[in-house]
Design a protein around this motif. Structure first.
Motif, PDB file in Angstrom:
ATOM      1  N   CYS A  47       0.854  -1.195   0.000  1.00  0.00           N
ATOM      2  CA  CYS A  47       0.000   0.000   0.000  1.00  0.00           C
ATOM      3  C   CYS A  47       0.887   1.240   0.000  1.00  0.00           C
ATOM      4  N   LEU A  48       0.514   2.221  -0.836  1.00  0.00           N
ATOM      5  CA  LEU A  48       1.326   3.424  -1.019  1.00  0.00           C
ATOM      6  C   LEU A  48       0.503   4.665  -0.741  1.00  0.00           C
ATOM      7  N   HIS A  49       1.197   5.699  -0.247  1.00  0.00           N
ATOM      8  CA  HIS A  49       0.519   6.963   0.036  1.00  0.00           C
ATOM      9  C   HIS A  49       1.425   8.127  -0.365  1.00  0.00           C
ATOM     10  N   PHE A 314      -1.730  -1.021  -3.915  1.00  0.00           N
ATOM     11  CA  PHE A 314      -2.865  -0.099  -3.746  1.00  0.00           C
ATOM     12  C   PHE A 314      -2.354   1.314  -3.498  1.00  0.00           C
ATOM     13  N   LEU A 315      -3.029   2.282  -4.112  1.00  0.00           N
ATOM     14  CA  LEU A 315      -2.713   3.693  -3.871  1.00  0.00           C
ATOM     15  C   LEU A 315      -3.845   4.297  -3.045  1.00  0.00           C
ATOM     16  N   ASP A 316      -3.459   4.957  -1.961  1.00  0.00           N
ATOM     17  CA  ASP A 316      -4.405   5.546  -1.016  1.00  0.00           C
ATOM     18  C   ASP A 316      -5.000   6.835  -1.612  1.00  0.00           C
ATOM     19  N   MET A 317      -6.284   6.747  -2.028  1.00  0.00           N
ATOM     20  CA  MET A 317      -6.932   7.935  -2.617  1.00  0.00           C
ATOM     21  C   MET A 317      -7.533   8.802  -1.525  1.00  0.00           C
ATOM     22  N   TYR A 318      -8.309   8.167  -0.650  1.00  0.00           N
ATOM     23  CA  TYR A 318      -9.014   8.912   0.395  1.00  0.00           C
ATOM     24  C   TYR A 318      -8.017   9.642   1.299  1.00  0.00           C
ATOM     25  N   GLY A 319      -6.957   8.917   1.708  1.00  0.00           N
ATOM     26  CA  GLY A 319      -5.967   9.514   2.620  1.00  0.00           C
ATOM     27  C   GLY A 319      -5.252  10.696   1.977  1.00  0.00           C
ATOM     28  N   ALA A 320      -5.015  10.598   0.645  1.00  0.00           N
ATOM     29  CA  ALA A 320      -4.294  11.681  -0.045  1.00  0.00           C
ATOM     30  C   ALA A 320      -5.093  12.980  -0.018  1.00  0.00           C
ATOM     31  N   LEU A 321      -6.413  12.844   0.076  1.00  0.00           N
ATOM     32  CA  LEU A 321      -7.266  14.047   0.061  1.00  0.00           C
ATOM     33  C   LEU A 321      -7.329  14.694   1.446  1.00  0.00           C
ATOM     34  N   HIS A 322      -6.767  13.996   2.453  1.00  0.00           N
ATOM     35  CA  HIS A 322      -6.824  14.513   3.832  1.00  0.00           C
ATOM     36  C   HIS A 322      -5.436  14.567   4.450  1.00  0.00           C
ATOM     37  N   ASP A 323      -4.418  14.631   3.589  1.00  0.00           N
ATOM     38  CA  ASP A 323      -3.046  14.588   4.068  1.00  0.00           C
ATOM     39  C   ASP A 323      -2.579  16.000   4.432  1.00  0.00           C
ATOM     40  N   PRO A 324      -2.200  16.231   5.704  1.00  0.00           N
ATOM     41  CA  PRO A 324      -1.769  17.583   6.094  1.00  0.00           C
ATOM     42  C   PRO A 324      -0.486  18.025   5.386  1.00  0.00           C
ATOM     43  N   LYS A 325       0.269  17.060   4.810  1.00  0.00           N
ATOM     44  CA  LYS A 325       1.482  17.459   4.060  1.00  0.00           C
ATOM     45  C   LYS A 325       1.080  18.109   2.735  1.00  0.00           C
ATOM     46  N   ILE A 326      -0.133  17.782   2.259  1.00  0.00           N
ATOM     47  CA  ILE A 326      -0.599  18.345   0.979  1.00  0.00           C
ATOM     48  C   ILE A 326      -1.591  19.479   1.230  1.00  0.00           C
ATOM     49  N   TRP A 327      -2.488  19.297   2.213  1.00  0.00           N
ATOM     50  CA  TRP A 327      -3.583  20.251   2.444  1.00  0.00           C
ATOM     51  C   TRP A 327      -3.475  20.840   3.851  1.00  0.00           C
ATOM     52  N   GLU A 328      -3.361  22.159   3.933  1.00  0.00           N
ATOM     53  CA  GLU A 328      -3.311  22.792   5.251  1.00  0.00           C
ATOM     54  C   GLU A 328      -4.670  22.586   5.933  1.00  0.00           C
ATOM     55  N   HIS A 329      -4.667  22.245   7.181  1.00  0.00           N
ATOM     56  CA  HIS A 329      -5.911  21.972   7.927  1.00  0.00           C
ATOM     57  C   HIS A 329      -6.881  21.134   7.077  1.00  0.00           C
ATOM     58  N   PRO A 330      -6.471  19.904   6.752  1.00  0.00           N
ATOM     59  CA  PRO A 330      -7.282  19.103   5.818  1.00  0.00           C
ATOM     60  C   PRO A 330      -8.702  18.830   6.297  1.00  0.00           C
ATOM     61  N   ASP A 331      -8.933  18.914   7.606  1.00  0.00           N
ATOM     62  CA  ASP A 331     -10.282  18.598   8.082  1.00  0.00           C
ATOM     63  C   ASP A 331     -11.196  19.817   8.112  1.00  0.00           C
ATOM     64  N   PRO A 350      -9.154  12.697  -6.415  1.00  0.00           N
ATOM     65  CA  PRO A 350     -10.445  12.065  -6.107  1.00  0.00           C
ATOM     66  C   PRO A 350     -10.928  11.161  -7.242  1.00  0.00           C
ATOM     67  N   GLN A 351     -10.462  11.407  -8.462  1.00  0.00           N
ATOM     68  CA  GLN A 351     -10.865  10.579  -9.604  1.00  0.00           C
ATOM     69  C   GLN A 351      -9.613  10.024 -10.301  1.00  0.00           C
ATOM     70  N   GLY A 352      -8.620   9.695  -9.499  1.00  0.00           N
ATOM     71  CA  GLY A 352      -7.366   9.179 -10.030  1.00  0.00           C
ATOM     72  C   GLY A 352      -6.401  10.321 -10.338  1.00  0.00           C
ATOM     73  N   GLY A 353      -5.121   9.944 -10.622  1.00  0.00           N
ATOM     74  CA  GLY A 353      -4.099  10.957 -10.892  1.00  0.00           C
ATOM     75  C   GLY A 353      -3.408  10.711 -12.217  1.00  0.00           C
ATOM     76  N   GLY A 354      -2.319  11.450 -12.460  1.00  0.00           N
ATOM     77  CA  GLY A 354      -1.546  11.292 -13.693  1.00  0.00           C
ATOM     78  C   GLY A 354      -2.235  11.965 -14.862  1.00  0.00           C
ATOM     79  N   ASP A 355      -1.972  11.445 -16.056  1.00  0.00           N
ATOM     80  CA  ASP A 355      -2.436  12.088 -17.283  1.00  0.00           C
ATOM     81  C   ASP A 355      -3.730  11.434 -17.779  1.00  0.00           C
ATOM     82  N   HIS A 356      -4.692  12.287 -18.192  1.00  0.00           N
ATOM     83  CA  HIS A 356      -5.970  11.741 -18.661  1.00  0.00           C
ATOM     84  C   HIS A 356      -5.815  10.871 -19.920  1.00  0.00           C
ATOM     85  N   TYR A 357      -4.842  11.239 -20.778  1.00  0.00           N
ATOM     86  CA  TYR A 357      -4.752  10.561 -22.080  1.00  0.00           C
ATOM     87  C   TYR A 357      -3.918   9.285 -22.024  1.00  0.00           C
TER      88      TYR A 357
END
Ligand code: HEM
Length: 419
Positions: A47-49, A314-331, A350-357
């Motif tokens: 599992c990766l984050h 597995f890549l942690d999607m939910y956790g990435a959206l609440h990570d204080p290293k990425i988002w100030e005051h994530p909650d 929230p809908q995956g990362g990287g390049d759409h194409y």
């Protein structure tokens, strides 16, 4: 060579169902690491984050989707052997076909259809005692999805089809009855769309030139052949079902307007494209997908850790959206944070990362954002409503989740635009 922190367990699948969205996050915390190993579905999973891990996860040299998506998810949520399971040239070509449906004029078409249907839905809701927003928006979006795609949808079938698309999504994290319901819904949906595919190809139903149905049904794969009837139906449903699924985000958006009335006021003013910031924050703040899966294509090393060919990752999607290293005051719910967001394809997923194409990132991200914006504008500019007492809490254990009441409104009134 460093050892990946490992959870000693025979299998953790039941624990995942018991813990839900925070399952991965709590273990990254416990191990104080952005990587750990566990066992799920009776196999080893790494599992990766985090942002760097997301870059790695979307490297097609290192990972593949072949064998990464469990059959139980394919039999409910996405169908078997569709775009989500493809790799290499076959994926690239089919993804180009999907992305050709996501041009600015096409996205505008979808948003305009959504606005038309919102306008008439409010007229209908005015006459109702109470309105359950989630169900009503599913119906509305099912009409939008079918009309845009070129799939005929008789009025009498709207609820049934919308419910089935909803059940396919709802089935992905369920076991027992919820899973069976999702499977049944998928079988019914596939039967309906496969008949449509056959009728169009046999010339019994005409679909207009610039519709997604025509693009998908007459698309030729890397071997120059049309997709077989089943796969064509799966791919057409890969745009119908997720449009209906936007109802979840719209319901969470309504909850956000209720919980944070200052955001509702700012939506009413809608200065400096505030609606866009608002919907981005809804997609960050509220849970939808927990994680994504890939398989290691060939042995490699990353940060001193060994990744063995064939291992599930597995890549942690939910956790990435609440990570204080990425988002100030994530909650905190703060749409303004998106004014200064760096737009990295690897930190907001929230809908995956990287390049759409070139990668598997969600093809319909722009449609999702624009359809959510239409909803936010209609709910703050063109309608009034009251909320009766109800349970608006949502579970983080249930995947996917939703405010329990589905957001019930009373006394819906249309606000006339002054002329
Ligand atoms: C893929 C989520 C709306 C079409 C995905 C993925 C996620 C996702 C997590 C997988 C990303 C990956 O594997 O890296 C969502 C959510 C939506 C949504 C939460 C809104 C509720 C849409 C819409 C469409 C769409 C509106 C089309 C109209 C697709 C397609 C793929 C995909 C075709 C497969 C892409 C590929 O495998 O290359 N979506 N999606 N989605 N989505 Fe969405």
């Amino acid at each position: 060579m460093s050892t990946i922190p490992e959870e000693k367990t025979l299998d953790n699948s039941l624990q995942l169902l018991r813990e839900g969205f925070p399952f991965l996050h709590s273990r990254f915390q416990r191990f104080q690491s952005d990587i750990f190993k566990t066992r799920l579905m009776m196999q080893n999973v790494i599992c990766l984050h985090g942002e760097e891990a997301t870059k790695l996860f979307y490297d097609p040299e290192k990972f593949m989707r072949l064998g990464a998506i469990p059959k139980r998810i394919q039999k409910t949520l996405m169908g078997e052997n569709g775009i989500q399971t493809l790799d290499g040239e076959e994926h690239r070509k089919r993804k180009a076909m999907f992305m050709s449906l996501m041009t600015r004029p096409q996205v505008t078409k979808v948003a305009n259809l959504a606005a038309d249907y919102w306008w008439s839905a409010i007229g209908k809701w005015e006459k109702m005692d109470q309105v359950k927003l989630f169900d009503e928006v599913q119906d509305l979006l099912c009409r939008v999805a079918c009309q845009w795609s070129g799939v005929p949808l008789p009025e009498k079938d709207v609820r049934k089809r919308a419910q089935d698309f909803g059940d396919m999504v709802d089935g992905f994290g369920g076991v027992g009855p919820r899973h069976w319901k999702g499977k049944k819904a998928r079988r019914r949906g596939e039967k309906w769309i496969m008949e449509f595919v056959e009728d169009v190809r046999a010339g019994k139903i005409y679909v207009a030139e610039d519709t997604p149905a025509r693009t998908i049904l007459f698309y030729r794969d890397t071997n120059g052949k049309l997709l077989d009837t089943y796969i064509a139906a799966v791919e057409l449903m890969n745009i119908l079902r997720p449009i209906v699924a936007i109802a979840t985000y719209i319901t969470f958006g309504a909850l956000a307007m209720h919980t944070y009335p200052e955001c509702r006021q700012k939506l009413q003013a809608n200065e400096d494209n505030y609606a866009e910031l608002f919907v981005q924050e809804v997609r960050r703040f509220y849970p939808f997908g927990p994680f994504l899966g890939n398989r290691v294509r060939q042995d490699f090393e990353w940060r001193g850790h060994h990744f063995k060919k064939g291992t599930l990752v597995f890549l942690d999607m939910y956790g990435a959206l609440h990570d204080p290293k990425i988002w100030e005051h994530p909650d905190d719910f703060r749409p303004e944070r998106f004014r200064t967001w760096d737009e990295s394809p690897y930190n907001f997923i929230p809908q995956g990362g990287g390049d759409h194409y070139t990668g598997h990132r969600c093809a319909g991200e722009r449609i999702t954002i624009e359809v959510m914006k239409v909803a936010a504008i209609f709910m703050t500019h063109f309608m009034d409503y009251q909320l009766p007492p109800q349970d608006l809490s949502f579970s983080l254990v249930r995947m996917p989740t939703l405010p329990k009441s589905g957001f019930v409104m009373r006394n819906v009134r249309r606000i006339q635009i002054p002329v």
